[in-house]
Design an enzyme around this catalytic site. Structure first.
Site, PDB file in Angstrom:
ATOM      1  N   TYR A  99      -1.733   1.925   6.509  1.00 41.15           N
ATOM      2  CA  TYR A  99      -2.873   2.785   6.826  1.00 41.15           C
ATOM      3  C   TYR A  99      -3.933   1.933   7.504  1.00 41.15           C
ATOM      4  CZ  TYR A  99      -6.941   5.855   6.136  1.00 41.15           C
ATOM      5  OH  TYR A  99      -8.062   6.635   6.315  1.00 41.15           O
ATOM      6  N   ASP A 118      -4.644  -6.263   9.946  1.00 39.53           N
ATOM      7  CA  ASP A 118      -5.630  -5.399   9.306  1.00 39.53           C
ATOM      8  C   ASP A 118      -5.786  -5.876   7.869  1.00 39.53           C
ATOM      9  OD1 ASP A 118      -7.198  -3.507   8.168  1.00 39.53           O
ATOM     10  OD2 ASP A 118      -6.020  -1.777   8.805  1.00 39.53           O
ATOM     11  N   LYS A 165     -14.096  -3.202   3.083  1.00 45.42           N
ATOM     12  CA  LYS A 165     -14.049  -3.211   1.616  1.00 45.42           C
ATOM     13  C   LYS A 165     -14.811  -4.395   0.983  1.00 45.42           C
ATOM     14  CE  LYS A 165     -10.444   0.127   1.455  1.00 45.42           C
ATOM     15  NZ  LYS A 165      -9.258   0.325   2.276  1.00 45.42           N
TER      16      LYS A 165
HETATM   17  C1  LIG Z   1      -9.242   1.256   3.560  1.00 42.11           C
HETATM   18  C2  LIG Z   1      -8.518   0.773   4.754  1.00 42.11           C
HETATM   19  C3  LIG Z   1      -8.930   1.082   6.058  1.00 42.11           C
HETATM   20  C4  LIG Z   1     -10.036   2.062   6.340  1.00 42.11           C
HETATM   21  O1  LIG Z   1     -11.257   1.625   5.861  1.00 42.11           O
HETATM   22  P1  LIG Z   1     -12.425   2.718   5.621  1.00 42.11           P
HETATM   23  O2  LIG Z   1     -13.600   1.880   5.241  1.00 42.11           O
HETATM   24  O3  LIG Z   1     -11.915   3.616   4.538  1.00 42.11           O
HETATM   25  O4  LIG Z   1     -12.618   3.440   6.884  1.00 42.11           O
HETATM   26  C5  LIG Z   1      -8.293   0.488   7.118  1.00 42.11           C
HETATM   27  N1  LIG Z   1      -7.274  -0.366   6.923  1.00 42.11           N
HETATM   28  C6  LIG Z   1      -6.824  -0.675   5.689  1.00 42.11           C
HETATM   29  C7  LIG Z   1      -5.717  -1.647   5.539  1.00 42.11           C
HETATM   30  C8  LIG Z   1      -7.416  -0.096   4.569  1.00 42.11           C
HETATM   31  O5  LIG Z   1      -6.940  -0.363   3.352  1.00 42.11           O
END
Ligand SMILES: *Cc1c(COP(=O)(O)O)cnc(C)c1O
Length: 420
Positions: free
Chosen positions: A141, A236, A264
């Protein structure tokens, strides 16, 4: 007023009653919990109950809820002005700290969410390479921007299918979707179409189909295959970054991505995201280069202060070994209980991240994760909730042990789990 009552009210004025779909408990059934306050590992609910939290706001709270030093700096910074839309000394210092802790980043651009970081990273990769296509992995994701809401279709080599209504097929036609851990497929796609592929984007440790580790050689192979055809590698690390060490996961394993995205943890609980890389690549961003990227609240002083304090605490206290020991104890305990009671599950774990997968066989990609028993996961979730433990309300997510957890919390969790 109870959670059930609040949910009833919210459903009239917020779609589904929630501001992010997973909070609706569709994956586990039942009524979502309304949180009132949190401190350390404890959260108070609108039902007047106290829960021990193993969800940690989906990842940011590696130091637990409302850590004093972070709350203090947020309050102090807020009193001095919530936003300026202009430059501050703190954002320069924050960028200095990030680029010091993450040597593969010469430069970093701050945004306000992980979604925004990844969206900008993809645009940067396309703008920098002058290529249009990207490769992503099924089950990773990367936020909810259009071209990343792609599921593996039947026609892998002609691009995926959209995984949301409202996404133009044109946005996803240029995205190849490959199973996680399938290096050979990536090599095939790059061999066939590499000159048109701007980037391969991957969660180096996958955390959005449950916890799925990269197999030996997978990330190394991606690095090699992308470098060979001028395709950028994007890690990511919105979940992974600062999770296992006070740096990126890529740095700890010695694999340098071209662009890394963060979120995060680096906001310490405030909304933030970031993308970084070499001076050469990052210089393609406006105002230096032709790739436009902007944000009214980017580098927001309160978010930067919370993030700065969080990274300083992680650097200075390095709670990682402690978290790893607790995480391992938890996973080993779950696996031992599963063995003893002949439960059809196993617990994956790395550092503070863990996922009980409700099947015995290992999970190496999204298809494996989907093959797990979601009903059994829902029963586990509600069992733990009834015993005072909050875990992610979805079988496709990672739970988190934080620095605020202690051995007693782990023992209590296992005690409750043993009654499943
Ligand atoms: C949570 C997440 C996102 C999106 O971040 P948001 O702050 O919710 O927009 C993107 N990439 C990864 C790997 C994530 O876990």
């Amino acid at each position: 007023m109870t959670s059930a009552k609040w949910f009833e009210r919210a459903q009239k004025v917020i779609p589904g009653g929630v501001n992010s779909p997973v909070r609706a408990f569709n994956g586990v059934g039942g009524t979502p919990v309304y949180f009132k306050s949190g401190k350390g590992v404890n959260v108070q609910t609108e039902d007047g109950t106290e829960l021990i939290d193993f969800c940690g706001s989906w990842g940011p709270l590696i130091l637990g809820h409302a850590r004093d030093e972070i709350v203090d700096v947020v309050a102090k910074t807020a009193a001095d002005g919530l936003t300026f839309g202009a430059n501050t000394a703190a954002e320069a210092e924050f960028a200095e700290l990030i680029t010091t802790l993450i040597p593969e980043m010469d430069m970093v651009r701050l945004v306000s969410s992980g979604t925004e970081a990844v969206m900008s990273a993809i645009r940067l990769a396309r703008g920098y390479t002058g290529r249009r296509k990207i490769i992503k992995f099924d089950g990773c994701y990367h936020g909810h921007s259009d071209y990343l809401l792609v599921a593996a279709g039947s026609g892998l080599l002609t691009g995926g299918t959209t995984s949301s209504a409202g996404v133009s097929p044109a946005a996803t036609e240029e995205v190849y979707v490959v199973p996680y851990n399938d290096l050979e497929k990536v090599q095939d796609v790059l061999k066939a179409d590499g000159e048109n592929i701007a980037a391969v984007i991957v969660e180096p440790i996958a955390g959005n189909m449950g916890l799925v580790e990269p197999e030996p050689g997978f990330l190394e192979g991606l690095r090699e295959a992308t470098a060979a055809c001028g395709t950028l590698l994007i890690f990511d690390e919105v979940i992974n970054g600062f999770r296992l060490a006070p740096t990126t996961f890529g740095h700890t394993i010695g694999i340098e991505a071209d662009i890394t995205t963060l979120g995060k943890i680096i906001g310490g609980g405030m909304p933030i995201g970031a993308l970084g890389g070499s001076t050469e690549i990052m210089s393609a961003l406006a105002p230096l280069g032709p790739v436009y990227q902007a944000g009214t609240l980017s580098g927001n002083p309160v978010a930067v202060a919370a993030g700065m304090k969080t990274l300083e605490l992680l650097r200075d206290e390095s709670p990682y070994l402690k978290i790893e020991i607790l995480g391992k104890k938890l996973a080993d305990g779950i696996n031992a209980i599963a063995e003893e009671k002949e439960l059809d599950l196993h617990c994956a774990q790395r550092g503070g991240m863990f996922t009980p997968f409700f099947r015995k066989e290992a999970v190496r990609n999204l298809d494996d994760s989907k093959a797990c028993d979601q009903k059994a996961h829902a029963a586990y979730f509600h069992h733990m909730l009834n015993h005072g433990f909050y875990t992610p309300p979805s079988g496709f997510e990672v739970a988190f042990v934080s620095a605020a957890h202690t051995e007693e919390h782990i023992n209590a969790f296992l005690e409750a789990f043993s009654k499943l």
